[in-house]
Scaffold this motif. Structure first.
Motif, PDB file in Angstrom:
ATOM      1  N   GLU A   1      -3.157 -32.518 -11.533  1.00  7.14           N
ATOM      2  CA  GLU A   1      -2.276 -31.404 -11.857  1.00  7.14           C
ATOM      3  C   GLU A   1      -3.003 -30.095 -11.619  1.00  7.14           C
ATOM      4  N   GLN A   2      -2.189 -29.049 -11.654  1.00  8.36           N
ATOM      5  CA  GLN A   2      -2.735 -27.722 -11.412  1.00  8.36           C
ATOM      6  C   GLN A   2      -3.726 -27.316 -12.490  1.00  8.36           C
ATOM      7  N   ASP A   3      -3.429 -27.644 -13.740  1.00 10.07           N
ATOM      8  CA  ASP A   3      -4.289 -27.153 -14.822  1.00 10.07           C
ATOM      9  C   ASP A   3      -5.280 -28.207 -15.297  1.00 10.07           C
ATOM     10  N   ASP A   4      -5.698 -29.070 -14.388  1.00  6.22           N
ATOM     11  CA  ASP A   4      -6.720 -30.069 -14.714  1.00  6.22           C
ATOM     12  C   ASP A   4      -8.081 -29.417 -14.870  1.00  6.22           C
ATOM     13  N   PRO A   5      -8.944 -30.005 -15.679  1.00  5.66           N
ATOM     14  CA  PRO A   5     -10.350 -29.578 -15.643  1.00  5.66           C
ATOM     15  C   PRO A   5     -10.994 -30.048 -14.339  1.00  5.66           C
ATOM     16  N   ALA A   6     -12.087 -29.415 -13.952  1.00  5.73           N
ATOM     17  CA  ALA A   6     -12.722 -29.756 -12.671  1.00  5.73           C
ATOM     18  C   ALA A   6     -13.376 -31.128 -12.732  1.00  5.73           C
ATOM     19  N   PHE A   7     -13.828 -31.520 -13.929  1.00  5.10           N
ATOM     20  CA  PHE A   7     -14.455 -32.830 -14.087  1.00  5.10           C
ATOM     21  C   PHE A   7     -13.839 -33.498 -15.307  1.00  5.10           C
ATOM     22  N   PHE A   8     -13.117 -34.575 -15.063  1.00  5.17           N
ATOM     23  CA  PHE A   8     -12.513 -35.285 -16.189  1.00  5.17           C
ATOM     24  C   PHE A   8     -13.579 -36.080 -16.917  1.00  5.17           C
ATOM     25  N   ARG A   9     -13.559 -36.010 -18.233  1.00  9.62           N
ATOM     26  CA  ARG A   9     -14.396 -36.903 -19.016  1.00  9.62           C
ATOM     27  C   ARG A   9     -13.503 -37.942 -19.676  1.00  9.62           C
ATOM     28  N   GLU A  10     -14.152 -39.007 -20.138  1.00  9.39           N
ATOM     29  CA  GLU A  10     -13.390 -40.159 -20.597  1.00  9.39           C
ATOM     30  C   GLU A  10     -12.470 -39.825 -21.766  1.00  9.39           C
TER      31      GLU A  10
ATOM     32  N   LEU B   1      -3.953 -34.610  -2.453  1.00 11.63           N
ATOM     33  CA  LEU B   1      -4.127 -33.722  -1.313  1.00 11.63           C
ATOM     34  C   LEU B   1      -3.878 -32.270  -1.703  1.00 11.63           C
ATOM     35  N   ARG B   2      -3.153 -32.072  -2.802  1.00  9.17           N
ATOM     36  CA  ARG B   2      -2.864 -30.706  -3.223  1.00  9.17           C
ATOM     37  C   ARG B   2      -3.925 -30.204  -4.201  1.00  9.17           C
ATOM     38  N   PHE B   3      -4.138 -30.946  -5.271  1.00  7.20           N
ATOM     39  CA  PHE B   3      -4.993 -30.422  -6.329  1.00  7.20           C
ATOM     40  C   PHE B   3      -6.387 -31.055  -6.385  1.00  7.20           C
ATOM     41  N   GLY B   4      -6.545 -32.249  -5.827  1.00  9.37           N
ATOM     42  CA  GLY B   4      -7.845 -32.891  -5.886  1.00  9.37           C
ATOM     43  C   GLY B   4      -8.199 -33.311  -7.306  1.00  9.37           C
ATOM     44  N   ARG B   5      -9.358 -33.959  -7.425  1.00  7.85           N
ATOM     45  CA  ARG B   5      -9.753 -34.439  -8.748  1.00  7.85           C
ATOM     46  C   ARG B   5     -11.242 -34.711  -8.753  1.00  7.85           C
ATOM     47  N   GLY B   6     -11.879 -34.424  -9.855  1.00 10.32           N
ATOM     48  CA  GLY B   6     -13.290 -34.750 -10.017  1.00 10.32           C
ATOM     49  C   GLY B   6     -13.488 -35.475 -11.332  1.00 10.32           C
ATOM     50  N   LEU B   7     -14.442 -36.382 -11.357  1.00  8.13           N
ATOM     51  CA  LEU B   7     -14.723 -37.127 -12.581  1.00  8.13           C
ATOM     52  C   LEU B   7     -16.160 -36.873 -13.001  1.00  8.13           C
TER      53      LEU B   7
ATOM     54  N   ALA C   1     -17.462 -43.127 -10.584  1.00 10.16           N
ATOM     55  CA  ALA C   1     -17.243 -42.347  -9.364  1.00 10.16           C
ATOM     56  C   ALA C   1     -18.606 -41.900  -8.884  1.00 10.16           C
ATOM     57  N   ALA C   2     -18.770 -41.845  -7.571  1.00 11.50           N
ATOM     58  CA  ALA C   2     -20.074 -41.498  -7.018  1.00 11.50           C
ATOM     59  C   ALA C   2     -20.428 -40.048  -7.344  1.00 11.50           C
ATOM     60  N   ASP C   3     -21.701 -39.734  -7.255  1.00 15.37           N
ATOM     61  CA  ASP C   3     -22.159 -38.367  -7.459  1.00 15.37           C
ATOM     62  C   ASP C   3     -21.614 -37.489  -6.345  1.00 15.37           C
TER      63      ASP C   3
END
Lengths: 351, 294
Positions: free
Chosen positions: A55-64, A211-217, A162-164
């Protein structure tokens, strides 16, 4: 109990069957694990980073611990959230079971078929005009290693796998030696899909959001358990490039996993494979629950002296002694007893 | 083995629990082959902007005058807090440039921005590359605490850039004190900044609600250059004289055990910082002889 059944990609099967597998299937598996007298002590559950959505208002790195900021958008995401909820409830009710939930990022590797990878396999990679999402991948070897790690160690809780490294989409595409083609309109992206399908690319709804917002973990919690990733995201992409270059040369022949009944027969019944697994049965026959495949002592009694002797070298010293007692109390086959004595005598010298 | 319940916890608690230092050592190593960070910041794009636009505006157009840059710490995280103005605010890049030019140990500055930009085509591609980070509490915490970086926030947010010319240099409400909480959790100092000049560089005379809805922008202002110069107006500023004053840092690590739980304290600190910046602004304005020459 390792459960890797969850369908997290809509190209694998239809939405209906995915739902059947993800929600109803999980329910059945958990019910079986929780049953009275169930021997299950550990549950490793394969989940997906689609749990978090995009989503648009996601944090850059999701934590568990983070919840997704909005309700699930696609059928697959709803399924994953539902399945994880069931697993969570199972974990709360069954305190004696170690429950590990692994949320995998998009995996890349020659043996996999995922929609993201098919997208990157296209000769020209379409992107949404004006967007350069952040992507994080996982090499398939790391995926298998993570499952193994979860089986070996007792990890209780949820872990992002997820990889570094989080790459920009343009970075990924240039690493693959391709060109990004921003052909998808930023508004009304869905309307452009039929055109894409005609050209041979069919992105699933989860992929479109990525493809729009991307995601990081944030993978540090899993790393803190002692796991080390073999590949970074960049290296996983480079591996994919190697594979893409080799694919036209090797052809599609040897690709993919094929079930071979001979291999399963071998793994299940061959004495040379089975012996190490059978060790606790031989050492302490009383531990095994009655019923099922018959009493272990019966199974042992069915073996001929030759077969028993063939299995002996794979046993440790303590097991050998236990087996000797068992043999002495039961069949008293001299050839077996002698073979055990010989091995026990050799054992200290070998170490 | 301690059992961590699988039930999802409150995000705030998770933030606090996450503070055990060993996780900081597990941050991914920097890959020297890459020129883009995990936040999407691109050395190449940023360098290009820095050498061309920023250099021109900083030295020639706004003729920035900087005071007290030594108040920005040379290492460790720090939260920079500034007043905010201008339809397309020039203050953020000028503060970043000031640190780069004047500080003895320059470090990259991360600029927090609205989530809106992440969803807007073009901007969503460009802004992360030049150091923009969506203003999510978890992002700010990771930058400040885990990565020990400099983060710039504008607590006035949109309310600051929206304000009309006649309301210039009057600070808006400082949000709900979220920035103070973020600094407290990360145990980093807050460096207040007062910027004079940005208000006059791109004054807003009015807003057009209907056009805002039509374009999907967060607001549709009437400025000396917009909308008649269209997208070009983004780079068109009046040559006001810029003065940037960094103020002594406010420590947050000596406020007790879990100061962020104390809403009253958070509000007080936020209010104090707002008052300090407002006072400083009035002081600077009082000494200013000309808008254009300082």
């Amino acid at each position: 109990m390792v459960d890797t059944r969850l369908v997290v990609d809509s190209i694998v099967t239809t939405a209906r069957r995915a739902h059947e597998n993800n929600v109803i299937g999980t329910m059945n598996v958990l019910a079986a694990c929780a049953g009275e007298g169930s021997p299950v002590r550990k549950l490793v559950f394969k989940s997906s980073a689609h749990y978090y959505g995009c989503e648009q208002d996601d944090p850059a790195f999701f934590r568990e611990e983070m919840r997704r900021p909005h309700p699930a958008r696609t059928a697959i995401e709803r399924d994953i959230v539902e399945a994880e909820k069931q697993v969570r409830d199972f974990g709360l009710k069954n305190d004696h079971v170690t429950v590990t939930v692994l949320r995998f990022a998009n995996a890349l590797g020659p043996d996999l078929r995922t929609s993201f990878q098919e997208w990157l396999d296209l000769p020209l990679v379409p992107t949404i005009l004006g967007f350069d999402p952040r992507c994080q991948f996982l090499h398939e070897d790391d995926m298998a290693a993570a499952l193994e790690h979860a089986v070996r160690e007792d990890l209780d809780g949820i872990f992002n796998v997820a990889a570094d490294g989080v790459l920009a989409m343009t970075e990924v595409i240039s690493l693959l030696g391709k060109a990004p083609v921003p052909v998808l309109p930023p508004w009304g992206t869905k309307a452009a899909l039929p055109v894409l399908r005609a050209l041979g690319a069919s992105p699933c709804p989860e992929l479109l959001n990525q493809l729009r917002f991307g995601r990081g973990l944030d993978n540090r919690r899993f790393k803190a358990t002692g796991f080390r990733f073999r590949y970074t995201t960049r290296e996983a992409v480079l591996k994919l490039r190697e594979h893409q270059r080799l694919a036209p040369i090797l052809g599609r022949g040897g690709e993919g996993y094929r079930y071979e009944s001979a291999v399963e027969e071998f793994l299940r019944f061959s004495p040379s494979v089975r012996a190490p697994n059978a060790r606790p049965q031989l050492a302490a026959p009383a531990n095994r629950a009655p019923g099922g495949a018959g009493r272990p002592t019966d199974a042992y009694g069915d073996l001929t002296a030759r077969e028993v002797i063939a299995m002996l070298p794979s046993l440790g010293e303590a097991d050998l002694r236990a087996l000797r007692d068992h043999e002495a109390a039961g069949a008293r086959r001299q050839s077996v007893l002698k073979a055990i004595d010989r091995l026990v005598a050799q054992e200290p010298a070998a170490r | 083995m301690a059992r961590t319940p699988l039930s999802l916890r409150d995000e705030d608690r998770a933030l606090a629990r996450r503070d055990d230092p060993d996780l900081r050592d597990l941050l991914p190593a920097v890959e020297p082959e890459r020129t883009v960070t995990d936040w999407g910041r691109s050395e190449r794009v940023e360098g290009f902007f820095d050498r061309t636009l920023y250099d021109f505006y900083y030295h020639l157009w706004f003729r920035c005058e900087v005071e007290g840059v030594e108040h920005v710490p040379s290492d460790g995280g720090a939260l920079l807090v500034s007043n905010h103005s201008g339809a397309l605010p020039p203050d953020a890049p000028m503060i970043a440039k000031a640190i780069k030019e004047e500080h003895p140990r320059p470090r990259p500055l991360h600029l927090t921005m609205e989530h809106f930009f992440k969803g807007y085509p073009g901007l969503s591609m460009l802004l992360p590359k030049i150091g923009g980070v969506p203003a999510h509490p978890a992002n700010v915490h990771r930058l400040l605490y885990d990565e020990r970086q400099l983060v710039l926030v504008f607590p006035e947010g949109r309310k600051g850039t929206e304000k009309l010319y006649k309301e210039r240099y009057r600070l808006r409400r400082f949000g709900r004190g979220g920035f103070v909480e973020a600094a407290m959790r990360a145990r980093v100092p807050i460096v207040p900044i007062a910027v004079v000049g940005a208000e006059e560089s791109q004054p807003i005379f009015a807003h057009v609600k209907a056009l805002q809805r039509l374009t999907g922008l967060i607001y549709f202002p009437i400025t000396p250059t917009f909308p008649h110069f269209g997208l070009l107006a983004a780079g068109l500023y009046l040559p006001a004289k810029f003065k940037i004053r960094f103020l002594p840092p406010v420590r947050t690590d000596d406020m007790g055990d879990e100061p962020w739980e104390d809403q009253a304290l958070v509000q007080t600190v936020a209010h104090d910082i707002r008052a300090t910046i407002q006072e400083e602004l009035l002081d600077m304005l009082g000494k200013r002889r000309s808008v254009w020459f300082g």
